[in-house]
Design a protein around this motif. Structure first.
Motif, PDB file in Angstrom:
ATOM      1  N   PHE A 147      12.340   3.298  20.876  1.00 10.93           N
ATOM      2  CA  PHE A 147      13.404   3.333  19.869  1.00 10.93           C
ATOM      3  C   PHE A 147      13.090   2.396  18.700  1.00 10.93           C
ATOM      4  N   PHE A 148      12.475   1.246  19.004  1.00 10.65           N
ATOM      5  CA  PHE A 148      12.097   0.331  17.924  1.00 10.65           C
ATOM      6  C   PHE A 148      11.074   0.996  17.009  1.00 10.65           C
ATOM      7  N   GLY A 149      10.089   1.683  17.598  1.00 11.25           N
ATOM      8  CA  GLY A 149       9.087   2.360  16.782  1.00 11.25           C
ATOM      9  C   GLY A 149       9.700   3.446  15.920  1.00 11.25           C
ATOM     10  N   LEU A 150      10.679   4.174  16.485  1.00  8.99           N
ATOM     11  CA  LEU A 150      11.358   5.206  15.698  1.00  8.99           C
ATOM     12  C   LEU A 150      12.095   4.581  14.515  1.00  8.99           C
ATOM     13  N   GLY A 151      12.808   3.489  14.761  1.00  9.80           N
ATOM     14  CA  GLY A 151      13.529   2.817  13.678  1.00  9.80           C
ATOM     15  C   GLY A 151      12.588   2.277  12.615  1.00  9.80           C
ATOM     16  N   TYR A 152      11.457   1.724  13.064  1.00  7.27           N
ATOM     17  CA  TYR A 152      10.488   1.191  12.101  1.00  7.27           C
ATOM     18  C   TYR A 152       9.908   2.308  11.245  1.00  7.27           C
ATOM     19  N   ALA A 153       9.623   3.462  11.855  1.00 13.37           N
ATOM     20  CA  ALA A 153       9.065   4.585  11.100  1.00 13.37           C
ATOM     21  C   ALA A 153      10.073   5.103  10.073  1.00 13.37           C
ATOM     22  N   ILE A 154      11.356   5.185  10.459  1.00 14.91           N
ATOM     23  CA  ILE A 154      12.385   5.630   9.509  1.00 14.91           C
ATOM     24  C   ILE A 154      12.506   4.641   8.363  1.00 14.91           C
ATOM     25  N   ARG A 155      12.500   3.373   8.670  1.00 16.55           N
ATOM     26  CA  ARG A 155      12.597   2.335   7.627  1.00 16.55           C
ATOM     27  C   ARG A 155      11.408   2.394   6.675  1.00 16.55           C
ATOM     28  N   THR A 156      10.217   2.651   7.226  1.00 15.05           N
ATOM     29  CA  THR A 156       9.019   2.728   6.383  1.00 15.05           C
ATOM     30  C   THR A 156       9.107   3.919   5.431  1.00 15.05           C
ATOM     31  N   GLU A 157       9.557   5.071   5.942  1.00 13.75           N
ATOM     32  CA  GLU A 157       9.687   6.234   5.067  1.00 13.75           C
ATOM     33  C   GLU A 157      10.764   6.005   4.008  1.00 13.75           C
ATOM     34  N   TYR A 158      11.835   5.341   4.393  1.00 13.82           N
ATOM     35  CA  TYR A 158      12.900   5.045   3.432  1.00 13.82           C
ATOM     36  C   TYR A 158      12.348   4.233   2.252  1.00 13.82           C
ATOM     37  N   ARG A 159      11.553   3.222   2.547  1.00  8.18           N
ATOM     38  CA  ARG A 159      10.991   2.387   1.480  1.00  8.18           C
ATOM     39  C   ARG A 159      10.036   3.181   0.595  1.00  8.18           C
ATOM     40  N   LYS A 160       9.234   4.047   1.206  1.00  9.54           N
ATOM     41  CA  LYS A 160       8.285   4.819   0.413  1.00  9.54           C
ATOM     42  C   LYS A 160       9.002   5.837  -0.469  1.00  9.54           C
ATOM     43  N   ARG A 161      10.084   6.421   0.046  1.00  7.14           N
ATOM     44  CA  ARG A 161      10.829   7.421  -0.725  1.00  7.14           C
ATOM     45  C   ARG A 161      11.456   6.805  -1.975  1.00  7.14           C
ATOM     46  N   TYR A 162      11.960   5.591  -1.853  1.00  5.37           N
ATOM     47  CA  TYR A 162      12.756   5.010  -2.938  1.00  5.37           C
ATOM     48  C   TYR A 162      12.131   3.745  -3.509  1.00  5.37           C
ATOM     49  N   GLU A 163      10.803   3.633  -3.400  1.00  3.35           N
ATOM     50  CA  GLU A 163      10.153   2.425  -3.880  1.00  3.35           C
ATOM     51  C   GLU A 163      10.230   2.275  -5.405  1.00  3.35           C
ATOM     52  N   ASP A 164      10.444   3.384  -6.126  1.00  8.99           N
ATOM     53  CA  ASP A 164      10.526   3.296  -7.588  1.00  8.99           C
ATOM     54  C   ASP A 164      11.946   3.062  -8.074  1.00  8.99           C
ATOM     55  N   GLU A 165      12.932   3.061  -7.180  1.00 10.61           N
ATOM     56  CA  GLU A 165      14.308   2.790  -7.582  1.00 10.61           C
ATOM     57  C   GLU A 165      14.453   1.315  -7.970  1.00 10.61           C
ATOM     58  N   PRO A 166      15.286   1.028  -9.007  1.00 17.81           N
ATOM     59  CA  PRO A 166      15.420  -0.365  -9.485  1.00 17.81           C
ATOM     60  C   PRO A 166      15.782  -1.358  -8.370  1.00 17.81           C
ATOM     61  N   ASP A 167      16.741  -1.008  -7.520  1.00 15.20           N
ATOM     62  CA  ASP A 167      17.143  -1.955  -6.477  1.00 15.20           C
ATOM     63  C   ASP A 167      16.024  -2.183  -5.473  1.00 15.20           C
ATOM     64  N   MET A 168      15.249  -1.128  -5.174  1.00 11.77           N
ATOM     65  CA  MET A 168      14.147  -1.288  -4.232  1.00 11.77           C
ATOM     66  C   MET A 168      13.029  -2.112  -4.845  1.00 11.77           C
ATOM     67  N   ARG A 169      12.811  -1.920  -6.187  1.00  9.69           N
ATOM     68  CA  ARG A 169      11.801  -2.724  -6.865  1.00  9.69           C
ATOM     69  C   ARG A 169      12.177  -4.197  -6.855  1.00  9.69           C
ATOM     70  N   ALA A 170      13.465  -4.452  -7.069  1.00 11.73           N
ATOM     71  CA  ALA A 170      13.943  -5.835  -7.084  1.00 11.73           C
ATOM     72  C   ALA A 170      13.750  -6.486  -5.713  1.00 11.73           C
ATOM     73  N   LYS A 171      14.050  -5.736  -4.665  1.00 13.51           N
ATOM     74  CA  LYS A 171      13.859  -6.283  -3.323  1.00 13.51           C
ATOM     75  C   LYS A 171      12.388  -6.551  -3.038  1.00 13.51           C
ATOM     76  N   ALA A 172      11.493  -5.656  -3.495  1.00  8.73           N
ATOM     77  CA  ALA A 172      10.067  -5.850  -3.282  1.00  8.73           C
ATOM     78  C   ALA A 172       9.575  -7.086  -4.013  1.00  8.73           C
ATOM     79  N   GLU A 173      10.070  -7.277  -5.236  1.00 11.69           N
ATOM     80  CA  GLU A 173       9.665  -8.459  -5.994  1.00 11.69           C
ATOM     81  C   GLU A 173      10.177  -9.732  -5.334  1.00 11.69           C
TER      82      GLU A 173
END
Length: 283
Positions: A231-257
């Protein structure tokens, strides 16, 4: 929340179903290891309770010819009778640390006329044939034996009897060879007899057997951990895809910075790196 809708797609729901099936399989394996640990612990407790307990008369322990309870294994009993030496049988394929050999079964004729099978001990395979070179004879006349009870063994498919040799101590088959009243619930591993044999056999068991409980409890916990990892691996995979999908969004960019700045603050400065190199060279 609309960003997380992808997690409810058929693909991710399939991954979730796989994780659930995997967790169920792990739960069954964990329960199986728990049961095996309980069995080993119970077997050791049975040996500790029965192996050196005071001996009781055979008739008190086994009320009927087919009577036997698993809780009576290793229980010590006494019996008095005369060995039927002409009915002696050899159990094949009984290896020990000394090599291949046979166990010697000699029925004891009791006062009521019934036969109780006594496993008198072990003998090695002969040097020139698939039979012992010699077998120490059972005492003649009336003897008193102390034995430890063992249950009848299962039949071995595909194994046949040859002469006085049998493949297993299946007491119903032994009784059919002897005829008459024979104890079929249990037989006895000889501990002692009076009078003693002139040439005693090697005891099958002389010290309490200790069944290693193994790592069943550790394996039980490991299977639970494996289920959680799924279940942890499933959650990690979903979280990783979420970040890749929305990495260009302003809020996601701010969090990355922000993460990058925190990492930079934690990283050693150039001066600290140089000092560490100088210290290493100095040593």
């Amino acid at each position: 929340m609309h960003r997380w809708r992808f997690a409810f797609s058929r693909r991710w729901l399939g991954y979730l179903a796989f994780a659930i099936v995997f967790a169920i399989a792990c739960a069954f394996l964990s329960a199986w290891q728990h049961a095996r640990g309980d069995e080993a612990a119970a077997a050791n407790a049975l040996v500790a309770r029965n192996f050196n307990a005071p001996a009781v008369p055979l008739g008190d322990a086994l009320a009927d010819l087919d009577a036997f309870s698993p809780s009576q294994e290793w229980k010590r009993v006494t019996a008095r009778g005369v060995y039927e030496r002409d009915k002696q049988l050899l159990v094949r394929n009984r290896p020990t640390d000394s090599g291949p050999g046979f166990e010697v079964l000699t029925p004891l004729r009791l006062a009521d006329g019934s036969l109780f099978v006594v496993d008198r001990g072990w003998v090695p395979t002969g040097s020139h044939s698939d039979a012992p070179d010699s077998v120490g004879a059972a005492p003649t006349g009336t003897v008193t034996v102390t034995v430890r009870l063992k249950p009848s063994e299962p039949a071995l498919d595909g194994r046949t009897t040859v002469g006085n040799q049998i493949p297993s101590i299946q007491l119903s088959a032994v009784a059919a060879r002897y005829g008459g009243a024979v104890y079929t619930g249990a037989y006895g591993l000889l501990q002692s007899q009076t009078p003693a044999a002139a040439h005693p056999l090697t005891p099958v068991v002389s010290t309490p057997p200790n069944r290693d409980e193994g790592l069943h409890w550790s394996y039980m916990i490991q299977w639970v951990i494996f289920a959680l990892i799924g279940f942890f691996g499933l959650g990690y995979a979903i979280r990783t895809e979420y970040r890749k999908r929305y990495e260009d969004e302003p809020d996601m960019r701010a969090k990355a910075e922000a993460r990058a700045r925190r990492a930079a603050r934690r990283a050693p400065s150039d001066a600290e790196v140089e000092d560490e190199l100088l210290d290493t060279n100095a040593r």
